[in-house]
Design an enzyme around this catalytic site. Structure first.
Site, PDB file in Angstrom:
ATOM      1  N   SER A   1      -6.389   0.952   6.494  1.00  0.00           N
ATOM      2  CA  SER A   1      -5.781   1.162   5.191  1.00  0.00           C
ATOM      3  C   SER A   1      -5.597  -0.214   4.557  1.00  0.00           C
ATOM      4  O   SER A   1      -4.883  -1.058   5.095  1.00  0.00           O
ATOM      5  CB  SER A   1      -4.430   1.866   5.362  1.00  0.00           C
ATOM      6  OG  SER A   1      -3.655   1.668   4.201  1.00  0.00           O
TER       7      SER A   1
ATOM      8  N   ASP B   1      -7.349   9.769  -0.954  1.00  0.00           N
ATOM      9  CA  ASP B   1      -6.001  10.310  -1.170  1.00  0.00           C
ATOM     10  C   ASP B   1      -5.742  10.641  -2.637  1.00  0.00           C
ATOM     11  O   ASP B   1      -5.346  11.756  -2.975  1.00  0.00           O
ATOM     12  CB  ASP B   1      -4.923   9.291  -0.732  1.00  0.00           C
ATOM     13  CG  ASP B   1      -4.733   9.285   0.782  1.00  0.00           C
ATOM     14  OD1 ASP B   1      -5.166  10.250   1.443  1.00  0.00           O
ATOM     15  OD2 ASP B   1      -4.139   8.317   1.282  1.00  0.00           O
TER      16      ASP B   1
ATOM     17  N   ASP C   1       5.998   1.568  -0.323  1.00  0.00           N
ATOM     18  CA  ASP C   1       5.435   1.649  -1.672  1.00  0.00           C
ATOM     19  C   ASP C   1       6.011   2.803  -2.487  1.00  0.00           C
ATOM     20  O   ASP C   1       6.258   2.665  -3.679  1.00  0.00           O
ATOM     21  CB  ASP C   1       3.905   1.756  -1.591  1.00  0.00           C
ATOM     22  CG  ASP C   1       3.283   0.438  -1.130  1.00  0.00           C
ATOM     23  OD1 ASP C   1       3.884  -0.621  -1.405  1.00  0.00           O
ATOM     24  OD2 ASP C   1       2.210   0.468  -0.503  1.00  0.00           O
TER      25      ASP C   1
ATOM     26  N   ARG D   1       3.550  -3.378  -7.055  1.00  0.00           N
ATOM     27  CA  ARG D   1       4.070  -2.019  -7.285  1.00  0.00           C
ATOM     28  C   ARG D   1       4.916  -1.858  -8.537  1.00  0.00           C
ATOM     29  O   ARG D   1       4.724  -0.891  -9.272  1.00  0.00           O
ATOM     30  CB  ARG D   1       4.832  -1.511  -6.051  1.00  0.00           C
ATOM     31  CG  ARG D   1       3.991  -1.453  -4.783  1.00  0.00           C
ATOM     32  CD  ARG D   1       2.722  -0.671  -4.963  1.00  0.00           C
ATOM     33  NE  ARG D   1       1.904  -0.688  -3.764  1.00  0.00           N
ATOM     34  CZ  ARG D   1       0.644  -0.284  -3.693  1.00  0.00           C
ATOM     35  NH1 ARG D   1       0.042   0.174  -4.779  1.00  0.00           N
ATOM     36  NH2 ARG D   1      -0.024  -0.327  -2.578  1.00  0.00           N
TER      37      ARG D   1
HETATM   38  N1  ARG Z   1       3.778  -3.621   4.570  1.00  0.00           N
HETATM   39  C1  ARG Z   1       3.320  -4.128   3.314  1.00  0.00           C
HETATM   40  C2  ARG Z   1       4.317  -3.826   2.242  1.00  0.00           C
HETATM   41  O1  ARG Z   1       5.138  -2.986   2.419  1.00  0.00           O
HETATM   42  C3  ARG Z   1       1.935  -3.661   2.989  1.00  0.00           C
HETATM   43  C4  ARG Z   1       1.763  -2.266   2.515  1.00  0.00           C
HETATM   44  C5  ARG Z   1       0.317  -1.972   2.411  1.00  0.00           C
HETATM   45  N2  ARG Z   1       0.042  -0.752   1.743  1.00  0.00           N
HETATM   46  C6  ARG Z   1      -1.061  -0.071   1.936  1.00  0.00           C
HETATM   47  N3  ARG Z   1      -1.268   0.956   1.177  1.00  0.00           N
HETATM   48  N4  ARG Z   1      -1.923  -0.374   2.863  1.00  0.00           N
HETATM   49  O2  ARG Z   1       4.309  -4.432   1.217  1.00  0.00           O
END
Ligand code: ARG
Length: 410
Positions: free
Chosen positions: A173, A14, A123, A94
């Protein structure tokens, strides 16, 4: 002169496509930033790939200590678990990524930052809200949200633009850092199905875990872990050590249905052995040293803090306000907690603290100092209003009865 954009670069498909897209579609000079949050990536290879794709410059920044002291340690003090289950491992990383993007943007004179988050997750919100809170002037570009390509289209784009692609070894992922691993997509999207064994890399399956229990004694000093089994360790080493030991006993595998900020319910699998073990121990120690009122109020504050972090509001002033409250409670959270780890479970086997409020002279069944005669008067007062209410109701009933009989007679 071309404008510059600073891209958070993971080295994956990506964000590699993002580099080319930002160069082609926007005519940007691209500066890439890869943070070491303890995710165990090949950082050199990522840097080489960025240069191969023609970036103006690349930054590899080891922010592990900053991540531990500024993000993970606060999460421990707050026993932070979103919806009671998720230790916020991805969510905590993040705002730090966003902060570094803004810093590099300032240094490079860039007018925009970019990330590879999709439009369906949390995110994007965390990154953008934080970047804009630091520097409202910065533009944010989210190519993945804009281009709307399928995986196959991305691969075709990559091939056409000289982007090297490794035959993808995973249908999942995955996002990982020191505090945990998040695994999504593929067969995990069926919430009624057990996660395939292959998704677990940090936690042993319970049925394959050792037949004898393991123990970990975690020492806390003012709310943060400072030693394990008598050996002092720095935050990062301590977390890695606890992660390995707890994970080897199957502790820290999490499977739950989570409410994303955008409203989607999603099935999430995590591996957070250190977080699960350390927070279990920390929470237990607090019960030994904090008062009943502090514990009750703090649990409300914990939920609010976890929500702010989950929902991308790391820089909302309320978080700092809550930090100040919790900081004040942690100076007594010093002591040791012994954990017993066995086939996926963790339980507290013992705790002690110089700040303990536990007084065996009061609690013992065997000749306690506690003067039991005091209880009778206490109960009188404690139940006063309940008793009064009941008496009033009885009065009401009698009056009601009189009215009824009066009506019948009249
Ligand atoms: N659901 C979790 C969160 O919002 C995990 C996100 C995972 N992100 C990823 N790019 N796989 O913090």
């Amino acid at each position: 002169m071309r404008d510059t954009v600073v891209l958070a670069y993971s080295g994956g498909l990506d964000t590699s496509v993002c580099i080319r897209w930002l160069q082609e579609k926007y005519g940007y000079d691209v500066v890439t930033v890869t943070l070491d949050l303890g995710q165990q990536d090949e950082l050199r290879a990522i840097e080489e790939k960025a240069h191969l794709l023609g970036v103006k410059s690349h930054y590899t920044l080891d922010v592990q200590d900053e991540f531990v002291s500024g993000y993970v340690f606060p999460a421990i003090k707050f026993n932070a678990m979103y919806q009671g289950k998720y230790p916020l491992s991805t969510a905590l990383g993040r705002p730090l990524i966003a902060k570094k993007l803004a810093e590099v943007a300032a240094k490079e004179g860039a007018d925009a930052v970019a990330h590879g988050c999709t439009g369906k997750g949390n995110d994007q919100v965390r990154m953008e809200v934080t970047v804009k809170s630091i520097n409202p002037e910065l533009k944010v570009v989210a190519p993945v949200r804009e281009w709307n390509m399928s995986r196959d289209e991305e691969i075709r784009y990559a091939l056409a633009h000289g982007i090297p692609i490794k035959p993808s070894k995973s249908i999942y992922s995955v996002d990982q850092n020191l505090w945990g691993r998040s695994i999504e997509s593929g067969p995990l999207e069926m919430p009624d199905q057990e996660p395939p064994a292959e998704v677990f890399e940090w936690t042993t399956l319970p049925e394959e875990a050792p037949d004898t229990p393991g123990y970990l004694e975690i020492q806390f000093t003012e709310g943060v872990p400072t030693a394990v089994d008598g050996t002092s360790m720095r935050g990062k080493e301590l977390i890695e050590h606890v992660s390995r030991v707890a994970g080897s006993h199957g502790v820290g595998a999490i499977d739950h249905v989570e409410d994303r900020l955008v409203g989607i319910k999603s099935r999430e699998v995590y591996e957070c052995p250190a977080a699960v073990a350390i927070i279990e121990a920390h929470r237990d120690l607090e019960k030994l040293v904090l008062t009943r009122n502090e514990l009750a109020f703090k649990s409300e504050v914990e939920r609010e803090w976890a929500w702010l972090v989950y929902s991308g509001l790391w820089l909302d002033p309320l978080r700092a306000d809550l930090d100040r409250f919790v900081e004040g409670t942690q100076d007594r959270v010093t002591g040791k907690v012994r954990l017993k780890l066995y086939k996926g479970s963790v339980r507290v086997a013992g705790r002690s603290s110089p700040c303990s409020l536990y007084d065996i002279g009061l609690s013992t069944y065997n000749g306690s100092r506690f003067d039991q005669r005091m209880a009778a008067g206490f109960i009188e007062l404690w139940g006063l209003q309940s008793r009064t209410t009941s008496l009033t109701r009885e009065g009401d009933r009698r009056i009601g009865h009189q009215r009824k009989t009066a009506k019948a007679a009249g």
